[in-house]
Design an enzyme around this catalytic site. Structure first.
Site, PDB file in Angstrom:
ATOM      1  N   TYR A   1      39.977  40.506  39.535  1.00 35.21           N
ATOM      2  CA  TYR A   1      39.045  40.111  40.602  1.00 35.21           C
ATOM      3  C   TYR A   1      38.622  41.332  41.441  1.00 35.21           C
ATOM      4  CZ  TYR A   1      37.436  37.124  44.520  1.00 35.21           C
ATOM      5  OH  TYR A   1      36.712  36.492  45.512  1.00 35.21           O
TER       6      TYR A   1
ATOM      7  N   LYS B   1      34.836  42.680  41.672  1.00 33.06           N
ATOM      8  CA  LYS B   1      34.123  42.656  42.949  1.00 33.06           C
ATOM      9  C   LYS B   1      33.729  44.065  43.414  1.00 33.06           C
ATOM     10  CE  LYS B   1      34.004  38.173  43.857  1.00 33.06           C
ATOM     11  NZ  LYS B   1      32.745  37.423  44.000  1.00 33.06           N
TER      12      LYS B   1
HETATM   13  N1  LIG Z   1      36.845  31.817  49.790  1.00 33.95           N
HETATM   14  C1  LIG Z   1      37.172  33.089  50.008  1.00 33.95           C
HETATM   15  O1  LIG Z   1      38.120  33.381  50.768  1.00 33.95           O
HETATM   16  C2  LIG Z   1      36.379  34.187  49.385  1.00 33.95           C
HETATM   17  C3  LIG Z   1      36.656  35.494  49.794  1.00 33.95           C
HETATM   18  C4  LIG Z   1      35.933  36.548  49.233  1.00 33.95           C
HETATM   19  C5  LIG Z   1      34.965  36.291  48.286  1.00 33.95           C
HETATM   20  N2  LIG Z   1      34.726  34.999  47.889  1.00 33.95           N
HETATM   21  C6  LIG Z   1      33.686  34.809  46.883  1.00 33.95           C
HETATM   22  O2  LIG Z   1      32.706  33.924  47.380  1.00 33.95           O
HETATM   23  C7  LIG Z   1      32.126  33.200  46.291  1.00 33.95           C
HETATM   24  C8  LIG Z   1      32.204  31.715  46.576  1.00 33.95           C
HETATM   25  O3  LIG Z   1      33.569  31.370  46.749  1.00 33.95           O
HETATM   26  P1  LIG Z   1      34.040  29.973  47.372  1.00 33.95           P
HETATM   27  O4  LIG Z   1      35.251  30.280  48.156  1.00 33.95           O
HETATM   28  O5  LIG Z   1      32.900  29.250  47.987  1.00 33.95           O
HETATM   29  O6  LIG Z   1      34.514  29.261  46.024  1.00 33.95           O
HETATM   30  P2  LIG Z   1      34.459  27.739  45.548  1.00 33.95           P
HETATM   31  O7  LIG Z   1      35.420  27.664  44.428  1.00 33.95           O
HETATM   32  O8  LIG Z   1      34.631  26.812  46.701  1.00 33.95           O
HETATM   33  O9  LIG Z   1      32.975  27.599  45.008  1.00 33.95           O
HETATM   34  C9  LIG Z   1      32.533  28.333  43.886  1.00 33.95           C
HETATM   35  C10 LIG Z   1      31.478  27.551  43.142  1.00 33.95           C
HETATM   36  O10 LIG Z   1      31.110  28.337  41.993  1.00 33.95           O
HETATM   37  C11 LIG Z   1      30.983  27.457  40.882  1.00 33.95           C
HETATM   38  N3  LIG Z   1      31.181  28.206  39.647  1.00 33.95           N
HETATM   39  C12 LIG Z   1      32.356  28.652  39.132  1.00 33.95           C
HETATM   40  N4  LIG Z   1      32.124  29.251  37.946  1.00 33.95           N
HETATM   41  C13 LIG Z   1      30.802  29.189  37.714  1.00 33.95           C
HETATM   42  C14 LIG Z   1      29.958  29.642  36.666  1.00 33.95           C
HETATM   43  N5  LIG Z   1      30.454  30.253  35.579  1.00 33.95           N
HETATM   44  N6  LIG Z   1      28.631  29.433  36.769  1.00 33.95           N
HETATM   45  C15 LIG Z   1      28.124  28.790  37.851  1.00 33.95           C
HETATM   46  N7  LIG Z   1      28.872  28.311  38.854  1.00 33.95           N
HETATM   47  C16 LIG Z   1      30.200  28.520  38.803  1.00 33.95           C
HETATM   48  C17 LIG Z   1      32.049  26.405  41.115  1.00 33.95           C
HETATM   49  O11 LIG Z   1      31.766  25.214  40.376  1.00 33.95           O
HETATM   50  C18 LIG Z   1      31.977  26.209  42.622  1.00 33.95           C
HETATM   51  O12 LIG Z   1      31.065  25.188  42.974  1.00 33.95           O
HETATM   52  C19 LIG Z   1      32.883  33.629  45.036  1.00 33.95           C
HETATM   53  O13 LIG Z   1      32.172  34.640  44.384  1.00 33.95           O
HETATM   54  C20 LIG Z   1      34.190  34.170  45.602  1.00 33.95           C
HETATM   55  O14 LIG Z   1      34.767  35.116  44.736  1.00 33.95           O
HETATM   56  C21 LIG Z   1      35.414  33.950  48.433  1.00 33.95           C
END
Ligand SMILES: NC(=O)c1ccc[n+]([C@@H]2O[C@H](COP(=O)([O-])OP(=O)(O)OC[C@H]3O[C@@H](n4cnc5c(N)ncnc54)[C@H](O)[C@@H]3O)[C@@H](O)[C@H]2O)c1
Length: 250
Positions: free
Chosen positions: A155, A159
Protein backbone atom coordinates in the site's frame (compact mmCIF):
# COMPACT_ATOMS: atom_id res chain seq x y z
CA UNK A 1 -16.45 30.71 -1.75
CA UNK A 2 -17.87 29.70 -5.11
CA UNK A 3 -15.49 27.07 -6.46
CA UNK A 4 -16.40 27.98 -10.05
CA UNK A 5 -17.13 24.44 -11.26
CA UNK A 6 -20.92 24.46 -11.52
CA UNK A 7 -21.99 22.64 -14.70
CA UNK A 8 -18.78 20.61 -14.94
CA UNK A 9 -18.82 16.80 -14.97
CA UNK A 10 -16.82 14.53 -12.67
CA UNK A 11 -16.07 10.83 -12.44
CA UNK A 12 -15.41 9.61 -8.91
CA UNK A 13 -13.99 6.08 -8.76
CA UNK A 14 -14.81 4.03 -5.68
CA UNK A 15 -17.65 6.51 -5.22
CA UNK A 16 -20.02 4.02 -3.60
CA UNK A 17 -19.01 4.72 -0.02
CA UNK A 18 -16.54 6.41 2.31
CA UNK A 19 -14.33 9.19 0.98
CA UNK A 20 -15.49 8.65 -2.62
CA UNK A 21 -19.19 8.92 -1.73
CA UNK A 22 -18.60 12.08 0.29
CA UNK A 23 -16.54 13.54 -2.57
CA UNK A 24 -19.35 12.84 -5.04
CA UNK A 25 -21.79 14.63 -2.72
CA UNK A 26 -19.41 17.57 -2.15
CA UNK A 27 -18.88 18.05 -5.89
CA UNK A 28 -22.62 17.77 -6.53
CA UNK A 29 -23.20 20.49 -3.92
CA UNK A 30 -21.02 22.73 -6.13
CA UNK A 31 -23.29 22.01 -9.12
CA UNK A 32 -21.03 19.36 -10.66
CA UNK A 33 -22.72 16.46 -12.48
CA UNK A 34 -21.30 13.27 -11.05
CA UNK A 35 -20.62 9.84 -12.50
CA UNK A 36 -20.42 7.63 -9.44
CA UNK A 37 -18.43 4.56 -10.39
CA UNK A 38 -17.66 1.62 -8.15
CA UNK A 39 -17.04 -2.10 -8.38
CA UNK A 40 -20.12 -2.33 -6.12
CA UNK A 41 -22.91 -1.23 -8.44
CA UNK A 42 -25.65 -1.06 -5.79
CA UNK A 43 -23.54 1.21 -3.58
CA UNK A 44 -22.77 3.51 -6.53
CA UNK A 45 -26.47 3.65 -7.42
CA UNK A 46 -27.38 4.61 -3.86
CA UNK A 47 -24.98 7.57 -3.92
CA UNK A 48 -26.18 8.67 -7.37
CA UNK A 49 -29.79 8.47 -6.12
CA UNK A 50 -28.86 10.64 -3.13
CA UNK A 51 -27.35 13.28 -5.42
CA UNK A 52 -30.45 13.29 -7.61
CA UNK A 53 -32.74 13.46 -4.55
CA UNK A 54 -30.85 16.59 -3.53
CA UNK A 55 -31.53 18.15 -6.94
CA UNK A 56 -28.19 17.34 -8.58
CA UNK A 57 -27.24 15.37 -11.68
CA UNK A 58 -25.72 11.92 -11.32
CA UNK A 59 -25.49 8.47 -12.85
CA UNK A 60 -24.02 5.28 -11.45
CA UNK A 61 -21.78 2.97 -13.48
CA UNK A 62 -20.27 -0.29 -12.28
CA UNK A 63 -16.53 -0.35 -12.89
CA UNK A 64 -13.47 -2.23 -11.74
CA UNK A 65 -10.72 0.36 -12.27
CA UNK A 66 -8.22 -2.40 -13.04
CA UNK A 67 -10.24 -3.43 -16.07
CA UNK A 68 -9.65 -1.27 -19.17
CA UNK A 69 -12.96 -2.10 -20.84
CA UNK A 70 -14.95 -1.32 -17.64
CA UNK A 71 -13.15 2.03 -17.48
CA UNK A 72 -13.91 2.71 -21.14
CA UNK A 73 -17.60 2.10 -20.45
CA UNK A 74 -17.61 4.69 -17.65
CA UNK A 75 -16.09 7.35 -19.91
CA UNK A 76 -18.61 6.50 -22.64
CA UNK A 77 -21.54 6.65 -20.18
CA UNK A 78 -20.30 10.05 -18.94
CA UNK A 79 -20.08 11.30 -22.51
CA UNK A 80 -23.62 10.06 -23.30
CA UNK A 81 -25.19 11.46 -20.14
CA UNK A 82 -23.33 14.74 -19.71
CA UNK A 83 -21.19 15.33 -22.82
CA UNK A 84 -17.68 14.71 -21.50
CA UNK A 85 -15.61 14.61 -18.34
CA UNK A 86 -13.87 17.63 -16.76
CA UNK A 87 -12.85 16.19 -13.39
CA UNK A 88 -11.52 12.76 -12.47
CA UNK A 89 -11.05 11.66 -8.87
CA UNK A 90 -8.91 8.50 -8.72
CA UNK A 91 -10.17 7.32 -5.34
CA UNK A 92 -10.81 3.54 -5.64
CA UNK A 93 -8.44 1.66 -3.38
CA UNK A 94 -8.06 -0.82 -0.56
CA UNK A 95 -5.33 -2.32 1.53
CA UNK A 96 -4.30 -5.92 2.21
CA UNK A 97 -1.95 -5.55 5.15
CA UNK A 98 0.66 -8.13 6.01
CA UNK A 99 4.35 -8.05 6.83
CA UNK A 100 6.35 -8.45 3.63
CA UNK A 101 7.81 -11.80 4.70
CA UNK A 102 4.26 -13.21 4.82
CA UNK A 103 2.73 -11.27 1.92
CA UNK A 104 1.51 -13.26 -1.09
CA UNK A 105 2.14 -12.14 -4.64
CA UNK A 106 -1.60 -11.63 -5.15
CA UNK A 107 -1.80 -9.39 -2.04
CA UNK A 108 1.01 -7.31 -3.51
CA UNK A 109 -0.41 -7.22 -7.05
CA UNK A 110 -4.03 -6.43 -6.15
CA UNK A 111 -3.14 -3.39 -4.04
CA UNK A 112 -0.57 -2.03 -6.49
CA UNK A 113 -2.98 -2.60 -9.39
CA UNK A 114 -6.04 -0.92 -7.92
CA UNK A 115 -4.01 2.18 -7.06
CA UNK A 116 -1.61 2.49 -9.98
CA UNK A 117 -3.17 0.61 -12.87
CA UNK A 118 -6.51 2.13 -11.85
CA UNK A 119 -5.09 5.66 -12.12
CA UNK A 120 -3.42 4.72 -15.41
CA UNK A 121 -6.60 3.40 -17.07
CA UNK A 122 -8.93 6.08 -15.71
CA UNK A 123 -6.64 9.02 -16.53
CA UNK A 124 -6.07 7.74 -20.08
CA UNK A 125 -9.80 7.38 -20.63
CA UNK A 126 -10.59 11.04 -19.84
CA UNK A 127 -7.48 12.94 -20.94
CA UNK A 128 -8.19 13.19 -24.70
CA UNK A 129 -11.49 15.01 -23.99
CA UNK A 130 -9.92 17.28 -21.37
CA UNK A 131 -7.05 18.13 -23.74
CA UNK A 132 -9.48 18.95 -26.55
CA UNK A 133 -11.48 21.25 -24.25
CA UNK A 134 -8.32 22.72 -22.66
CA UNK A 135 -9.60 22.25 -19.10
CA UNK A 136 -9.33 19.38 -16.70
CA UNK A 137 -8.69 18.34 -13.13
CA UNK A 138 -7.32 15.02 -11.96
CA UNK A 139 -7.17 14.44 -8.21
CA UNK A 140 -5.45 11.26 -7.02
CA UNK A 141 -6.14 9.93 -3.55
CA UNK A 142 -2.83 8.95 -2.01
CA UNK A 143 -2.24 8.37 1.73
CA UNK A 144 -0.18 9.36 4.75
CA UNK A 145 1.18 5.80 4.56
CA UNK A 146 3.69 7.05 1.95
CA UNK A 147 5.88 7.79 4.99
CA UNK A 148 5.80 4.07 5.77
CA UNK A 149 3.45 1.95 7.83
CA UNK A 150 4.53 -1.51 9.02
CA UNK A 151 2.43 -4.18 7.31
CA UNK A 152 1.76 -1.91 4.33
CA UNK A 153 4.72 -2.29 1.98
CA UNK A 154 2.32 -2.89 -0.92
CA UNK A 155 0.00 0.00 0.00
CA UNK A 156 2.80 2.47 0.93
CA UNK A 157 4.68 1.68 -2.30
CA UNK A 158 1.55 2.09 -4.42
CA UNK A 159 0.45 5.33 -2.75
CA UNK A 160 3.95 6.85 -3.06
CA UNK A 161 4.00 5.65 -6.67
CA UNK A 162 0.76 7.55 -7.17
CA UNK A 163 2.53 10.75 -6.07
CA UNK A 164 5.23 10.13 -8.71
CA UNK A 165 2.48 9.51 -11.26
CA UNK A 166 0.85 12.80 -10.20
CA UNK A 167 4.04 14.81 -10.62
CA UNK A 168 4.95 13.34 -14.02
CA UNK A 169 1.43 13.65 -15.43
CA UNK A 170 1.09 17.23 -14.15
CA UNK A 171 4.11 18.20 -16.27
CA UNK A 172 2.72 16.45 -19.33
CA UNK A 173 -0.67 18.14 -19.03
CA UNK A 174 0.06 21.66 -17.71
CA UNK A 175 0.00 23.26 -21.15
CA UNK A 176 -3.50 21.91 -21.80
CA UNK A 177 -5.10 23.66 -18.81
CA UNK A 178 -5.23 20.36 -16.93
CA UNK A 179 -3.98 20.15 -13.35
CA UNK A 180 -3.01 16.89 -11.68
CA UNK A 181 -2.73 16.83 -7.90
CA UNK A 182 -2.88 14.38 -5.03
CA UNK A 183 -4.69 14.49 -1.72
CA UNK A 184 -3.14 12.28 0.96
CA UNK A 185 -5.49 11.51 3.84
CA UNK A 186 -4.43 10.40 7.28
CA UNK A 187 -6.69 8.08 9.29
CA UNK A 188 -10.29 8.64 8.20
CA UNK A 189 -13.29 6.91 9.72
CA UNK A 190 -14.64 4.73 6.87
CA UNK A 191 -15.56 1.09 6.22
CA UNK A 192 -11.99 0.57 5.02
CA UNK A 193 -10.86 1.21 8.59
CA UNK A 194 -13.87 -0.28 10.38
CA UNK A 195 -13.35 -3.64 8.64
CA UNK A 196 -9.71 -3.81 9.76
CA UNK A 197 -9.47 -6.62 12.36
CA UNK A 198 -7.48 -4.34 14.67
CA UNK A 199 -9.80 -1.36 14.17
CA UNK A 200 -10.42 -0.54 17.85
CA UNK A 201 -6.74 -0.45 18.82
CA UNK A 202 -5.82 1.24 15.54
CA UNK A 203 -8.37 3.94 16.20
CA UNK A 204 -7.20 4.48 19.76
CA UNK A 205 -3.53 4.77 18.84
CA UNK A 206 -4.27 6.93 15.77
CA UNK A 207 -6.23 9.38 17.95
CA UNK A 208 -3.46 9.50 20.55
CA UNK A 209 -0.80 10.15 17.88
CA UNK A 210 -2.76 12.79 16.03
CA UNK A 211 -1.55 16.34 16.72
CA UNK A 212 -5.07 17.78 16.41
CA UNK A 213 -6.37 15.13 18.82
CA UNK A 214 -9.17 13.76 16.66
CA UNK A 215 -9.58 11.61 13.53
CA UNK A 216 -10.66 12.83 10.14
CA UNK A 217 -14.08 12.20 8.62
CA UNK A 218 -14.78 11.62 4.89
CA UNK A 219 -16.02 15.18 4.59
CA UNK A 220 -12.59 16.54 5.64
CA UNK A 221 -11.07 14.84 2.61
CA UNK A 222 -13.96 15.65 0.27
CA UNK A 223 -13.56 19.40 0.94
CA UNK A 224 -9.87 19.25 0.02
CA UNK A 225 -10.63 17.26 -3.14
CA UNK A 226 -13.38 19.68 -4.20
CA UNK A 227 -10.96 22.60 -3.82
CA UNK A 228 -8.21 20.85 -5.81
CA UNK A 229 -10.81 20.07 -8.51
CA UNK A 230 -11.97 23.66 -8.67
CA UNK A 231 -11.30 26.67 -10.83
CA UNK A 232 -9.85 28.34 -7.73
CA UNK A 233 -6.94 25.87 -7.76
CA UNK A 234 -5.90 26.61 -11.35
CA UNK A 235 -2.33 27.60 -10.33
CA UNK A 236 -1.77 24.46 -8.25
CA UNK A 237 -0.44 21.39 -10.04
CA UNK A 238 1.83 18.46 -9.26
CA UNK A 239 1.44 18.84 -5.50
CA UNK A 240 0.29 16.57 -2.71
CA UNK A 241 -1.99 18.03 -0.08
CA UNK A 242 -1.68 16.13 3.20
CA UNK A 243 -4.97 16.07 5.08
CA UNK A 244 -3.81 14.27 8.18
CA UNK A 245 -4.48 16.49 11.18
CA UNK A 246 -0.76 17.27 11.22
CA UNK A 247 0.42 13.65 11.55
CA UNK A 248 3.09 12.44 9.14
CA UNK A 249 5.19 9.65 10.62
CA UNK A 250 3.88 6.28 11.78
N1 LIG B 1 -9.92 5.66 5.25
C1 LIG B 1 -8.66 6.06 5.44
O1 LIG B 1 -8.21 6.21 6.60
C2 LIG B 1 -7.78 6.36 4.28
C3 LIG B 1 -6.54 6.94 4.54
C4 LIG B 1 -5.69 7.24 3.47
C5 LIG B 1 -6.09 6.96 2.18
N2 LIG B 1 -7.31 6.38 1.95
C6 LIG B 1 -7.65 6.11 0.56
O2 LIG B 1 -8.87 6.76 0.25
C7 LIG B 1 -9.56 6.01 -0.76
C8 LIG B 1 -10.97 5.71 -0.29
O3 LIG B 1 -10.89 4.98 0.92
P1 LIG B 1 -12.14 4.76 1.89
O4 LIG B 1 -11.60 4.79 3.26
O5 LIG B 1 -13.28 5.63 1.50
O6 LIG B 1 -12.44 3.23 1.53
P2 LIG B 1 -13.81 2.41 1.43
O7 LIG B 1 -13.40 0.99 1.50
O8 LIG B 1 -14.81 2.91 2.42
O9 LIG B 1 -14.32 2.77 -0.02
C9 LIG B 1 -13.60 2.38 -1.17
C10 LIG B 1 -14.54 2.14 -2.32
O10 LIG B 1 -13.74 1.71 -3.44
C11 LIG B 1 -14.43 0.64 -4.08
N3 LIG B 1 -13.47 -0.18 -4.81
C12 LIG B 1 -12.60 -1.09 -4.28
N4 LIG B 1 -11.92 -1.68 -5.29
C13 LIG B 1 -12.36 -1.15 -6.44
C14 LIG B 1 -12.03 -1.35 -7.81
N5 LIG B 1 -11.13 -2.27 -8.19
N6 LIG B 1 -12.67 -0.61 -8.74
C15 LIG B 1 -13.60 0.30 -8.36
N7 LIG B 1 -13.97 0.51 -7.09
C16 LIG B 1 -13.35 -0.19 -6.13
C17 LIG B 1 -15.11 -0.10 -2.95
O11 LIG B 1 -16.20 -0.90 -3.44
C18 LIG B 1 -15.56 1.04 -2.05
O12 LIG B 1 -16.86 1.49 -2.38
C19 LIG B 1 -8.72 4.76 -1.02
O13 LIG B 1 -7.89 4.97 -2.12
C20 LIG B 1 -7.89 4.65 0.26
O14 LIG B 1 -6.68 3.96 0.02
C21 LIG B 1 -8.16 6.08 2.98
Amino acid sequence: MDLGIGGRTAIVTGGGRGIGAQTALALAAEGVRVVVSDIDEAAAQQVADEVVAQGGGAIAVRCDVCNASDVGRVAAAAEDAFGGVDILVNNAGFNKDRYLTKMSESEWDSVVDVVLKGAFHCSRSVLPGMMARKWGRIVNISSRSVFGNPGQTNYSAAKLGLIGFTRALSLEQAKFGITVNAVAPGFVETELMRTNPTYESLRESATAKNPVGFLGMPDDIASAVAFMASERARYITGVTLYVTGGRFSS
